[in-house]
Every structure is written in structure tokens, then in C-alpha cells.
Design an enzyme around this catalytic site. Structure first.
Site, PDB file in Angstrom:
ATOM      1  N   HIS A   8       0.832  -1.202   0.000  1.00 20.82           N
ATOM      2  CA  HIS A   8       0.000   0.000   0.000  1.00 20.82           C
ATOM      3  C   HIS A   8       0.874   1.262   0.000  1.00 20.82           C
ATOM      4  O   HIS A   8       0.610   2.219  -0.731  1.00 20.82           O
ATOM      5  CB  HIS A   8      -0.901   0.027   1.236  1.00 20.82           C
ATOM      6  CG  HIS A   8      -1.884  -1.097   1.303  1.00 20.82           C
ATOM      7  ND1 HIS A   8      -1.809  -2.077   2.266  1.00 20.82           N
ATOM      8  CD2 HIS A   8      -2.959  -1.399   0.533  1.00 20.82           C
ATOM      9  CE1 HIS A   8      -2.809  -2.931   2.085  1.00 20.82           C
ATOM     10  NE2 HIS A   8      -3.513  -2.544   1.042  1.00 20.82           N
ATOM     11  N   GLY A 118      -2.646  -1.835  -6.994  1.00 23.03           N
ATOM     12  CA  GLY A 118      -1.582  -2.823  -7.054  1.00 23.03           C
ATOM     13  C   GLY A 118      -1.916  -3.969  -7.991  1.00 23.03           C
ATOM     14  O   GLY A 118      -3.079  -4.393  -8.090  1.00 23.03           O
TER      15      GLY A 118
END
Length: 260
Positions: A8, A118
Site C-alpha cells: 500500500h 496494485g
């Protein structure tokens, strides 16, 4: 959804390299969990998350309450067809309905010019891009590389659920994906041959139950029998009560194995 890790944080770093102002959103979205999934026990570590985002240089963190996102009487949801239907869509009915809905709402609330996701959630990135295209949203969706532990395990908030034994066996997901990538890079084009070799890697991880292991078209996620276009290997598996997903882009570098 919080319980932030280095993956993250890498998205914040990517945003800061290309943008003047970086906003992170944290919201454990109830509509993307099935009735027997882990919504109640999903890790919630807000104070640690805020510290991590502050250290990473995020300019603002948006943490809406449930009633701010789904007010009483909320009755509108987003359904994405096509790329949302196989794999996770088949295993977790309604999951991408919840994902697409909350992402659209957070886009409307935060109003980003660019949004960073991601690659670990590869199918999710396709779903979000489809929604952005179909709704003519003025947002550039950027996908950043999966961040991994030193032994290859993709970083995930759910890794915290794993016992020590499960954690050791969990590396088999990445090892099998790398086996497939190596075969394809070396010229193998038969998807069944590649998958058989990938499945063989799981022999030393008896506690891993594969939900799916596929080689798919990178744009549509339709399963391939011949790897003759940009492809991705995708896997979902369970270790005890923990469900993990991972993927690897397959790059054809060598000649097909039937060429002389």
C-alpha cells in the site's frame, strides 16, 4: 481497506512521484464480502495505518464511516460484466459488484485525477478500468507492481491470518507462478503443459487447497489453451481459513517449443 503494508505504501510513493497532492482512502467495504467471508474479523489498524501514511508523505487520508458511504436506503450498485465474471467473479458472487460500487463512490468523493492500484489484485484493476471507461470518468488508472516479502509471498493484509506452518507453505503460490513464467519465457506455448508443471509445485504444500489456477488472456481473462498473446497466470488458494490470490504476467521471450 486498511491494515496497510509496504505494498500500500508503495502506491503512495508512486502517487507522490507523479502528482502534486496525494489522498489515501481507507474503508472496509461491507458490500464486497460474501455472507460467510471475513468482514467481521478483517484486520482494522487505523492508528498504525495513519502513522504509515504520514511517514509515506500522504497529504490527506479520507476515512469515511459506513453511513457516509452507504446511507440508509442506499439502493444503487454497479455491475461490471465481462472481465468481472470469471475467476474471482465465479468464486465470489457479488464481490465485484461491491468493489465497483465503492470505488466509484470513493472516486466521486475524493475526485482524483489519477488512481493507483496494485497488480496483486489483477482482476480488480481490469474491473476498475472497465468501469472508468464505460462511465467516461476523467481518471487515469495506474497499476503498480506487486510488492513481495523476501521469500516471494505477495504482501496482503490477510497474511496476518496465517499460522507459522501456513505461512511457510504459502510461498508455493509464487513459486508455481514463477515456474509457469519460466516455461513460457523459454518458449512453451501449450497452456495445459505449463499448468501441469505449475500444479506439480504444490506437492510439497499439502495444506494448500487450490481454488483456481489458470492461464488467461491478459485483457479479457478468458482461459487460454495456446499462449499466443499477452497472458497472465492467476491463482487463488486457501490455507485453513485464509484465502490468498496472486498472479504473474507471462512474457514470451524464446521461440515456441515446436519451432526449429
Amino acid at each position: 481497506m486498511g491494515a496497510l503494508h509496504a505494498g500500500h505504501v508503495s502506491l503512495v510513493a508512486a502517487a507522490r512521484r507523479g502528482d502534486d497532492f496525494t489522498v489515501a482512502t481507507i474503508f472496509v467495504n461491507p458490500t464486497q464480502f460474501g455472507p460467510h467471508e471475513d468482514f467481521e474479523r478483517y484486520p482494522r489498524t487505523l492508528e498504525a495505518d495513519l502513522d504509515a501514511l504520514r511517514a509515506a508523505g500522504a497529504d490527506l487520508v479520507f476515512v469515511p464511516a459506513r453511513d457516509d458511504v452507504y446511507r440508509p436506503g442506499h439502493a444503487t450498485f454497479v455491475e461490471v460484466s465481462g472481465v468481472a465474471e470469471p475467476l474471482e467473479g465465479a468464486c465470489r458472487p457479488g464481490h465485484f459488484r461491491g468493489v465497483a460500487t465503492v470505488v466509484l463512490k470513493l472516486f466521486n468523493m475524493a475526485a482524483p485525477d489519477r488512481a493507483y492500484f496494485g497488480q496483486k489484485d489483477f482482476q480488480q484493476t481490469l474491473v476498475v478500468r472497465q468501469m472508468v471507461t464505460d462511465f467516461d470518468l476523467p481518471i487515469d488508472v495506474r497499476v503498480c507492481p506487486t510488492v513481495r516479502e523476501s521469500d516471494g509471498l505477495a504482501m496482503s493484509s490477510r497474511n496476518a491470518y496465517l499460522s507459522a506452518t501456513e505461512r511457510r507453505q504459502a510461498t508455493v503460490l509464487y513459486r508455481s507462478l514463477r515456474r509457469g513464467a519460466e516455461l513460457v519465457a523459454g518458449g512453451e506455448r501449450d497452456a495445459r503443459t505449463v499448468l501441469q508443471s505449475m500444479r506439480a509445485v504444490y506437492a510439497d504444500a499439502p495444506d494448500v487447497a487450490i481454488e483456481y489456477l489458470e492461464i488467461a488472456d491478459r485483457a479479457t481473462l478468458q482461459s487460454l489453451t495456446v499462449i499466443d498473446r499477452p497472458a497472465v497466470a492467476v491463482v487463488a488458494a486457501r490455507l485453513g481459513r485464509t484465502r490468498l490470490i496472486d498472479n504473474e504476467l507471462l512474457e514470451s521471450v524464446g521461440k515456441p517449443n515446436d519451432e526449429t
